[in-house]
Design a protein around this motif. Sequence first.
Motif, mmCIF file in Angstrom:
data_model
loop_
_atom_site.group_PDB
_atom_site.id
_atom_site.type_symbol
_atom_site.label_atom_id
_atom_site.label_comp_id
_atom_site.label_asym_id
_atom_site.label_seq_id
_atom_site.Cartn_x
_atom_site.Cartn_y
_atom_site.Cartn_z
ATOM 1 N N GLU A 41 -11.036 -1.346 0.827
ATOM 2 C CA GLU A 41 -10.440 -0.213 1.526
ATOM 3 C C GLU A 41 -10.507 -0.441 3.036
ATOM 4 O O GLU A 41 -11.401 -1.122 3.544
ATOM 5 C CB GLU A 41 -11.179 1.095 1.219
ATOM 6 C CG GLU A 41 -11.198 1.491 -0.243
ATOM 7 C CD GLU A 41 -12.535 1.203 -0.861
ATOM 8 O OE1 GLU A 41 -12.891 1.859 -1.856
ATOM 9 O OE2 GLU A 41 -13.250 0.323 -0.334
ATOM 10 N N SER B 42 -5.913 2.339 3.162
ATOM 11 C CA SER B 42 -5.287 1.269 2.405
ATOM 12 C C SER B 42 -6.296 0.680 1.429
ATOM 13 O O SER B 42 -7.494 0.636 1.717
ATOM 14 C CB SER B 42 -4.789 0.160 3.337
ATOM 15 O OG SER B 42 -3.837 0.653 4.251
ATOM 16 N N CYS B 43 -5.800 0.227 0.313
ATOM 17 C CA CYS B 43 -6.641 -0.430 -0.686
ATOM 18 C C CYS B 43 -5.916 -1.698 -1.110
ATOM 19 O O CYS B 43 -4.899 -1.625 -1.798
ATOM 20 C CB CYS B 43 -6.883 0.491 -1.869
ATOM 21 S SG CYS B 43 -7.844 -0.268 -3.196
ATOM 22 N N ALA B 44 -6.441 -2.824 -0.697
ATOM 23 C CA ALA B 44 -5.805 -4.106 -0.986
ATOM 24 C C ALA B 44 -6.607 -4.873 -2.022
ATOM 25 O O ALA B 44 -7.829 -4.794 -2.064
ATOM 26 C CB ALA B 44 -5.694 -4.929 0.294
ATOM 27 N N ASP B 45 -5.892 -5.630 -2.854
ATOM 28 C CA ASP B 45 -6.569 -6.451 -3.844
ATOM 29 C C ASP B 45 -5.798 -7.753 -4.024
ATOM 30 O O ASP B 45 -4.613 -7.730 -4.344
ATOM 31 C CB ASP B 45 -6.675 -5.722 -5.177
ATOM 32 C CG ASP B 45 -7.396 -6.549 -6.218
ATOM 33 O OD1 ASP B 45 -7.224 -6.267 -7.404
ATOM 34 O OD2 ASP B 45 -8.123 -7.488 -5.833
ATOM 35 N N ARG C 267 2.202 3.227 -3.338
ATOM 36 C CA ARG C 267 1.874 1.832 -3.640
ATOM 37 C C ARG C 267 2.983 0.926 -3.125
ATOM 38 O O ARG C 267 4.169 1.276 -3.212
ATOM 39 C CB ARG C 267 1.713 1.668 -5.145
ATOM 40 C CG ARG C 267 1.259 0.309 -5.608
ATOM 41 C CD ARG C 267 1.019 0.340 -7.101
ATOM 42 N NE ARG C 267 2.244 0.327 -7.855
ATOM 43 C CZ ARG C 267 2.319 0.626 -9.143
ATOM 44 N NH1 ARG C 267 1.241 1.005 -9.795
ATOM 45 N NH2 ARG C 267 3.472 0.567 -9.768
ATOM 46 N N LYS D 250 2.972 -5.959 -1.393
ATOM 47 C CA LYS D 250 1.743 -6.207 -0.640
ATOM 48 C C LYS D 250 0.491 -6.048 -1.492
ATOM 49 O O LYS D 250 -0.623 -6.212 -0.980
ATOM 50 C CB LYS D 250 1.672 -5.261 0.563
ATOM 51 C CG LYS D 250 2.769 -5.487 1.587
ATOM 52 C CD LYS D 250 2.601 -4.546 2.779
ATOM 53 C CE LYS D 250 3.672 -4.825 3.828
ATOM 54 N NZ LYS D 250 3.536 -3.910 5.002
ATOM 55 N N ASN D 251 0.671 -5.717 -2.770
ATOM 56 C CA ASN D 251 -0.486 -5.484 -3.648
ATOM 57 C C ASN D 251 -1.464 -4.491 -3.021
ATOM 58 O O ASN D 251 -2.699 -4.707 -3.029
ATOM 59 C CB ASN D 251 -1.208 -6.802 -3.932
ATOM 60 C CG ASN D 251 -0.985 -7.284 -5.345
ATOM 61 O OD1 ASN D 251 -0.162 -6.754 -6.084
ATOM 62 N ND2 ASN D 251 -1.743 -8.290 -5.732
ATOM 63 N N THR D 252 -0.927 -3.426 -2.515
ATOM 64 C CA THR D 252 -1.738 -2.471 -1.764
ATOM 65 C C THR D 252 -1.345 -1.049 -2.143
ATOM 66 O O THR D 252 -0.164 -0.748 -2.325
ATOM 67 C CB THR D 252 -1.543 -2.671 -0.248
ATOM 68 O OG1 THR D 252 -1.916 -4.006 0.097
ATOM 69 C CG2 THR D 252 -2.382 -1.685 0.546
ATOM 70 N N TYR E 115 -1.986 3.133 -0.997
ATOM 71 C CA TYR E 115 -2.246 3.899 0.219
ATOM 72 C C TYR E 115 -2.593 5.342 -0.117
ATOM 73 O O TYR E 115 -2.143 5.885 -1.122
ATOM 74 C CB TYR E 115 -1.018 3.896 1.127
ATOM 75 C CG TYR E 115 -0.557 2.518 1.523
ATOM 76 C CD1 TYR E 115 0.482 1.890 0.840
ATOM 77 C CD2 TYR E 115 -1.160 1.840 2.578
ATOM 78 C CE1 TYR E 115 0.908 0.614 1.203
ATOM 79 C CE2 TYR E 115 -0.737 0.572 2.950
ATOM 80 C CZ TYR E 115 0.289 -0.027 2.255
ATOM 81 O OH TYR E 115 0.709 -1.290 2.616
#
Length: 124
Positions: A6, A21-24, A72, A76-78, A80
């Motif tokens: 996050e 943001s939550c990126a993976d 989503r 970006k594989n993210t 929000y």
Amino acid sequence: QVQLVESGGGLVQAGGSLRLSCADSGRTVSSYAMGWFRQAPGKEREIVAALDRTGIITYIRDTVKGRFTISRDNAKNTEYLQMNSLKPEDTAVYYCAAAQVPGLVTNVEDYAYWGQGTQVTVSS
């Protein structure tokens, strides 16, 4: 390997906005149901918003409805969490979570993967 990170938390005055943001890098976001939770000191972790795997079905907690939006970006594989009109009672550590199950997931115990959390502080 699912790794959620996050970002976007911070200190903001009441009425202000933040976007979390939550990126993976370890998964395809469309394979997972997604949720944003928060936990204030001395309180239980609670669901804030959720998004199913299709990205179409959403849940927003009543106390933040009209102020928060979950979304989503597959490219970006993210995921929000857009937070507007923030209030002091929104102050908490915010967590993103992922669940590899169908449908909308709103229970803490149904999420297998969690980020480290990001602090959101809203001053009055």
